[in-house]
Design a protein around this motif. Structure first.
Motif, mmCIF file in Angstrom:
data_model
loop_
_atom_site.group_PDB
_atom_site.id
_atom_site.type_symbol
_atom_site.label_atom_id
_atom_site.label_comp_id
_atom_site.label_asym_id
_atom_site.label_seq_id
_atom_site.Cartn_x
_atom_site.Cartn_y
_atom_site.Cartn_z
ATOM 1 N N THR A 532 0.953 -1.054 -0.197
ATOM 2 C CA THR A 532 -0.098 -0.614 0.075
ATOM 3 C C THR A 532 0.580 1.392 0.211
ATOM 4 N N GLU A 533 2.679 1.285 0.759
ATOM 5 C CA GLU A 533 3.221 1.894 0.805
ATOM 6 C C GLU A 533 3.266 2.420 -1.447
ATOM 7 N N PHE A 534 4.516 0.982 -1.600
ATOM 8 C CA PHE A 534 4.986 1.425 -2.400
ATOM 9 C C PHE A 534 4.433 1.244 -3.992
ATOM 10 N N LEU A 535 3.248 0.157 -3.814
ATOM 11 C CA LEU A 535 3.047 -0.941 -5.310
ATOM 12 C C LEU A 535 1.290 0.165 -5.446
ATOM 13 N N ARG A 541 1.339 3.273 -12.224
ATOM 14 C CA ARG A 541 1.479 3.994 -13.050
ATOM 15 C C ARG A 541 2.583 5.157 -13.238
ATOM 16 N N SER A 542 2.620 6.115 -12.315
ATOM 17 C CA SER A 542 3.958 7.308 -12.872
ATOM 18 C C SER A 542 4.909 6.439 -12.767
ATOM 19 N N ARG A 543 5.124 5.308 -11.791
ATOM 20 C CA ARG A 543 6.742 4.967 -12.521
ATOM 21 C C ARG A 543 6.451 4.328 -13.769
ATOM 22 N N GLY A 544 6.077 3.672 -14.200
ATOM 23 C CA GLY A 544 5.762 3.384 -15.449
ATOM 24 C C GLY A 544 6.451 1.985 -15.802
ATOM 25 N N PHE A 545 6.823 0.547 -14.624
ATOM 26 C CA PHE A 545 7.483 -0.519 -15.049
ATOM 27 C C PHE A 545 6.374 -1.260 -15.428
ATOM 28 N N SER A 547 2.467 -3.222 -15.283
ATOM 29 C CA SER A 547 1.158 -2.952 -15.508
ATOM 30 C C SER A 547 -0.302 -2.927 -14.110
ATOM 31 N N VAL A 548 -0.375 -2.346 -13.906
ATOM 32 C CA VAL A 548 -0.756 -1.365 -12.961
ATOM 33 C C VAL A 548 -2.947 -3.003 -12.654
ATOM 34 N N SER A 549 -3.048 -3.610 -13.751
ATOM 35 C CA SER A 549 -3.614 -5.238 -13.384
ATOM 36 C C SER A 549 -2.844 -6.465 -12.978
#
Length: 593
Positions: A532-535, A541-545, A547-549
């Motif tokens: 909940t802090e890092f992911l 989405r901001s980092r872009g590494f 996929s959120v899903s």
């Protein structure tokens, strides 16, 4: 302990000083000096080391421990050359001037070196055979820089800090970046066992060390031979210690053997044993207590719970740099901190499995030899366990399902990268196949994970050594026919027989369990808290590494509320990847508060 750094090119002196400050945990005092126009070398020294390593038009900086200094002195004395100064590393420089690159092959120790030849304006970077001591470099637009840790290189303003997305993807698959690469574009590791030359903008790298499998029979007592060489390795690695030493004592036979060997060859040393576990009932703690009582040493049990993890993660990732390890890093980091209260040097049992066939994957190789028609599916399963590459054959898929029962999870993909999981290939069936696979692991694999051990100890000012990295012991291990290594399905058979006189039976025959946190409900709760802090979707989405899903699917907890160990570690690597990006991409390697 120690660390080295240096630059060639037009860089401000303040930049070089900033590089040095980022390595201050690696020594007690720093010295840097301009050895030529626009060429500066620097090193962090232990409290015992004094003086510079210079000879004629040569200068050297060194991070290392030499365990066969007397042998090197004799080599030089035979040529009429006497040692200069008090630092044993000068023997390498003197030997290099007399014997050339061959001297690196003669050194029994852990080291990273930089040698400057002012006549040719040529720099040599050299790393020990298996890569215990780290060394990285970067060059661009007429600037060349090197350092023991790449956070020091990030102090150079001209260095663009860009994530190597393909390497980040490989990390998700395998727990490691590609061999000798980092997660930052154009920052490269000097390969273990190599000498790299930089001369007027050109780079050349040559291997000076390799292993040969020369399995031989012997009429003598093979176990006694292994025991004698092992004890000699421990004697060498403790010869420079005069009062006390530590040992990281788990419940396994390797570290227990190291502790018992120290007590046998150096009974004069005050021995401290450090063991980490999740509580008093942890098998690691219980078995270590048996060993400590049997050999007689000061025992220091250390307890780490999942609640200890969150505040430690930024420090751990900063010291590790590439986040190559999993939950056991927290235990090792805390253990090293405790050890620093008592000792400067600890010995550990690192790399024994790779010499004597101590891992489950090594039994898979034996199955391939015993069941040749199954080599392909067994290789596929072997590869999946190491690189996440899915099996392709029906039998390979069946092995995968039988072992994991659906509890594993695919590695999350890095967006915009088309990198398939690498293939962990096994050579064709041949005599001494297991030894051939073990050799590849020592030559090409150990250097990937050794930095984990070295960094987590040096973070607290503690030097870690392993007698299983002793050159004579490694050479001897590959003279042992593989049938003595896995015998009647017993892994590390010859080594267990060798140390039988040193250890209690309860330790000698204990099955192997990897050191790790206990994957219970509390661990799952804490892991979700860290997510909940890092992911969060916004951060992902901001980092872009990722996929959120995919991350959301990975975070989804089963009905039991417990993440499986495999899913936990996929999440762990993703979390540490984001934390790494914050520290090294966003923060350019500045130390976290």
């Amino acid at each position: 302990m120690g660390g080295i750094f240096g630059t060639i090119g037009d860089l401000d002196a303040g930049v070089v000083a900033a590089m040095g400050r980022r390595l201050q945990h690696r020594g007690h005092r720093v010295q840097s000096f301009e050895v030529s126009s626009q060429v500066t070398l620097g090193e962090w020294l232990s409290h015992k080391a004094t003086g510079r390593l210079t000879l004629g038009h040569w200068a050297m900086v060194a991070d290392g421990d030499i365990y066969n200094a007397l042998e090197l002195q004799k080599m030089l004395a035979d040529r009429g050359i006497a040692p200069i100064g008090d630092r044993p590393e000068i023997l390498i420089l003197q030997g290099f001037l007399e014997f050339g690159d061959e001297i690196f092959n003669r050194v029994n120790g852990d080291f990273a070196l930089a040698l400057w030849d002012d006549d040719r304006r040529l720099l040599r970077l050299v790393r020990d055979p298996v890569g215990m001591r780290p060394l990285y470099y970067w060059h661009q637009n007429g600037i060349f820089a090197f350092a023991s840790e790449y956070k020091a290189l990030l102090a150079i303003p001209q260095l663009p800090v860009v994530a190597d997305r393909a390497a980040v993807q490989t990390l998700q698959y395998t727990k490691y970046p590609p061999t000798n690469r980092t997660l930052i574009e154009n920052i490269v590791a000097v390969p273990p066992g190599h000498c790299l030359e930089y001369e007027r903008g050109k780079i050349r790298s040559d291997r000076y060390w390799d292993l040969t499998v020369e399995a031989r029979e012997t009429e003598g007592d093979r176990a006694a031979e292994v025991r004698d060489i092992f004890l000699q390795a421990v004697r060498r690695q403790t010869a420079d210690l005069d009062r006390q030493v530590g040992v990281t004592l788990s419940g396994g036979v390797d570290s227990a053997s190291v502790a018992a060997a120290i007590r046998k060859v150096r009974p004069d040393l005050h021995l401290h044993a450090f063991t980490c576990g999740y509580g008093e009932s942890d098998p690691e703690i219980l078995t270590a207590a048996i060993v400590a009582e049997a050999i007689g040493c000061d025992r220091h049990p250390i307890y780490v719970t999942p609640h200890d993890i969150p505040p430690l993660l930024p420090q751990i990732v900063w010291h590790l740099e590439d986040p190559i390890a999993r939950s056991e890093t927290v235990q090792k980091f805390v253990t090293a901190g405790k050890a620093a209260e008592y000792v400067d040097v600890v010995l550990a049992g690192y790399a024994s499995d790779g010499l004597y066939g101590g891992m489950p994957k090594h039994k898979l190789v034996k199955l391939m030899e015993w069941l040749p028609p199954l080599k392909t599916p067994l290789t596929e399963f072997y590869s999946y366990t190491q690189t996440s590459r899915p099996p392709q054959t029906l039998l390979g898929k069946a092995l995968h399902w039988a072992y994991y029962r659906g509890a594993d999870a695919p590695a999350p993909a890095i967006e915009g990268v088309q990198v398939a999981p690498p293939v962990e290939s096994i050579p064709p069936l041949q005599p001494e196949l297991l030894n051939t696979v073990l050799k590849s692991g020592v030559v090409n694999g150990v250097g990937k994970w050794l930095p984990k051990a070295e960094r987590l100890h040096i973070a607290h000012g503690v030097t870690v050594r392993s007698p299983f990295l002793d050159r004579d012991l490694i050479d001897n291990a590959f003279e042992i026919p593989e049938r003595y290594k896995i015998y009647r399905w017993r892994e590390k058979h010859i080594f267990r027989e060798a140390v039988k006189p040193l250890l209690p039976p309860a330790v000698l025959n204990r099955p192997k369990f990897p050191q790790a946190m206990k994957y219970d409900r509390v661990f799952s709760d804490v892991l979700e808290e860290i997510c909940t802090e890092f992911l969060t979707p916004e951060r992902v989405r901001s980092r872009g590494f990722f996929s959120v899903s995919e991350i959301e699917n990975l975070r989804r907890r089963p009905k039991s509320g417990l993440y499986s160990s495999e899913r936990s570690m996929r999440l762990w690597t993703a979390i540490l990847t984001e934390l790494w990006a914050q520290l090294f991409i966003d923060g350019r390697g500045e130390k976290p508060e």
